[in-house]
Design an enzyme around this catalytic site. Sequence first.
Site, PDB file in Angstrom:
ATOM      1  CG  ASP A  74       0.290  -3.212  -7.406  1.00  0.00           C
ATOM      2  OD1 ASP A  74      -0.788  -3.057  -8.000  1.00  0.00           O
ATOM      3  OD2 ASP A  74       0.376  -3.568  -6.222  1.00  0.00           O
ATOM      4  CG  ASP A  77      -1.524  -1.304 -12.179  1.00  0.00           C
ATOM      5  OD1 ASP A  77      -1.806  -0.915 -11.042  1.00  0.00           O
ATOM      6  OD2 ASP A  77      -1.174  -2.475 -12.431  1.00  0.00           O
ATOM      7  N   GLY A  78      -2.466   1.537 -10.706  1.00  0.00           N
ATOM      8  CA  GLY A  78      -3.517   2.040  -9.826  1.00  0.00           C
ATOM      9  C   GLY A  78      -3.727   3.531 -10.015  1.00  0.00           C
ATOM     10  NE  ARG A  82      -5.653   6.451  -7.257  1.00  0.00           N
ATOM     11  CZ  ARG A  82      -4.777   5.512  -6.928  1.00  0.00           C
ATOM     12  NH1 ARG A  82      -5.198   4.284  -6.652  1.00  0.00           N
ATOM     13  NH2 ARG A  82      -3.485   5.776  -6.873  1.00  0.00           N
ATOM     14  CG  ASP A  95      -3.135  -4.582 -10.385  1.00  0.00           C
ATOM     15  OD1 ASP A  95      -2.327  -4.963 -11.247  1.00  0.00           O
ATOM     16  OD2 ASP A  95      -3.621  -3.437 -10.365  1.00  0.00           O
ATOM     17  CG  ASP A  99       0.093  -7.292  -5.848  1.00  0.00           C
ATOM     18  OD1 ASP A  99       1.031  -7.000  -6.612  1.00  0.00           O
ATOM     19  OD2 ASP A  99      -0.800  -6.500  -5.539  1.00  0.00           O
TER      20      ASP A  99
END
Length: 244
Positions: A74, A77-78, A82, A95, A99
């Site tokens: 998580d 991939d964030g 970006r 996501d 979660d």
Amino acid sequence: MFTTDNVFLFIPNLIGRLIRSKFLWLSKLKIWITLILPDYSGYARVVFGIAALYVMPSLPTIAATLYLLSGFLDAFDGHAARHFNQSSQFGGMLDMLTDRCMTMALLVTLSTFYPSWVFVFQLSMVIDISCHWIHMHTSLLLGKGSHKYIDPSENTFLRFYYTSRTFLFTMCAGNELFYAMLYLLYFTEGPLVLGIGLFRILVIVCTPIAVFKSILAVLQGYIAWKNLGDLDIRERQELKEKSG
């Protein structure tokens, strides 16, 4: 006139039309958005999560490893979204749902392991699902590009929560680690550290983080409901002005 040559021309033409219509349909649905890099890790999270749930009753080490790996992705991939400028509504929703579903599924398992704490786990699920859902829904209604965007006029602390990546990571990781270690603690204490099991130590250390994250979720839900009410008032006022 229908001849053998026409048959040989008809078949490839038909196949060509089917292929072109297939790709046209895919382009209209914009399926390409699911093929960007950060979403691959999102798909991997789903696979790891389902695998963790499948082995959760009997293989605690593998289950906890897969669960925590899904959580780690998580953060990855964030960062990738970006870095490559590939953020998308699809990836954000994937996501969010991963979660919520993974945490809820683990809490269901913990409810069977610790029946005397069922109400606490139920309350945690209610807070987690309801507050995140209303926050996401209100963010979309207000036209925000992301549910992580908090207007400067809104709660300062919640804004810090979403803008400070270090703080956000600490809260999310600590919360997931708390539930994962509580799960492992049902099977074993883990390696001893100064005579105390490692898993028990991590549960104790992460308990304040898990409690505080639930408080933040309630605050997030309260602000979302307030914003939704304000939106209703503005829409009614605009409707009166138009009708008047």
